[in-house]
Design an enzyme around this catalytic site. Sequence first.
Site, PDB file in Angstrom:
ATOM      1  N   HIS A  81       1.832   4.969   4.648  1.00 32.69           N
ATOM      2  CA  HIS A  81       1.024   5.504   3.561  1.00 32.69           C
ATOM      3  C   HIS A  81       1.440   6.925   3.215  1.00 32.69           C
ATOM      4  O   HIS A  81       1.601   7.267   2.044  1.00 32.69           O
ATOM      5  CB  HIS A  81      -0.452   5.476   3.947  1.00 32.69           C
ATOM      6  CG  HIS A  81      -1.022   4.093   4.011  1.00 32.69           C
ATOM      7  ND1 HIS A  81      -2.294   3.829   4.474  1.00 32.69           N
ATOM      8  CD2 HIS A  81      -0.487   2.884   3.669  1.00 32.69           C
ATOM      9  CE1 HIS A  81      -2.523   2.521   4.404  1.00 32.69           C
ATOM     10  NE2 HIS A  81      -1.434   1.934   3.928  1.00 32.69           N
ATOM     11  N   SER A 109       0.803  -1.224   0.000  1.00 35.91           N
ATOM     12  CA  SER A 109       0.000   0.000   0.000  1.00 35.91           C
ATOM     13  C   SER A 109       0.833   1.270   0.000  1.00 35.91           C
ATOM     14  O   SER A 109       0.420   2.296  -0.560  1.00 35.91           O
ATOM     15  CB  SER A 109      -0.962   0.002   1.199  1.00 35.91           C
ATOM     16  OG  SER A 109      -0.249  -0.211   2.400  1.00 35.91           O
TER      17      SER A 109
END
Length: 334
Positions: free
Chosen positions: A317, A266
Amino acid sequence: MEAYIKNLIQNLYEHYGYSILEIGEINGLYTNWGVYKKTDSSIDVMFFCNLEGSYQLNIHEIETLARKHLQTDNIRLIQAIIDDRLKIESNENGELSVNQEIYQQCELILINNVDNKVLYFSEGLKDKVQELATIINYTNTSQNRAAKAERPIITYVLIGVNVLAYILTAYLSGNIVDSNINVLIFLGAKVNQLINQGEYYRFITCMFLHGGIIHLAFNMYALNSLGPLVEKIYGRTKYVFIYFLAGIISSIFSYIFSTGVSIGASGAIFGLLGAALVFAVKMKNSVGKGFMMNIVSVIAINLVMGFSIPNIDNFGHMGGLIGGVIASLFLFRR
């Protein structure tokens, strides 16, 4: 069809010495443009239509306009009918013929634009047909090469590596649904204490490990949705650079700001979002502000969800997003 005819006209002009003739709006013509070329005996004028247009066409209008424009009566009209319904069929006697009834008013060439074949031509047009056939074959080959070049090969490879890594993880874990934490650490998860001992490779290996089948499925869905766009915009080499730089910076952010074990693609995927955002901002006048707002909203929603759900590495992230933006700012060319 319009693009097909335009390509023929352009190539006849660029490679075979034809000039372009503006014919104008004449009933039955598919395009207002034709081409002409002087030969030893006349000036050949080629114009284009489809099947329906060939039935409506008044050849005398084109002849009058061509004579007036070229200031000569010594012209030879060549009608190129281009239609995907044109086929060559064999009758009971084995004789070949075109499957459509053609109203022939001048010299004629029949082309199937789907099969990319010249099906018929009047006697004396062999040289013209060879030129058209060369253009058609070259265009068809170029389009096939372009289609292959546009396939998101790198995205498929990245997905494949992630899936293979998960298959190995599932095998060692003895569970295809959830991954064993010890197996993940063994295969290269981000663990601060081990990185402190010199295992820096974990900044990269953690990008290809996942904690379960759902974790993998979500990330691969996102990669498959976003990756082809970024790969097409930036090209394969820059795409790989953006992906890995974003992933590594994501791992570094996680290492600095989080003490927990971290895994997943991610962070690199957030880097691709950053790359798409840079493109949207740089090209907002071309792609529109709506595209840019879509990218911003996707980033915002994912960050909010990350902060709302436990065990999500939000620092990773954000690091990936920053890494993708930085890399793209240097690599993007308008």
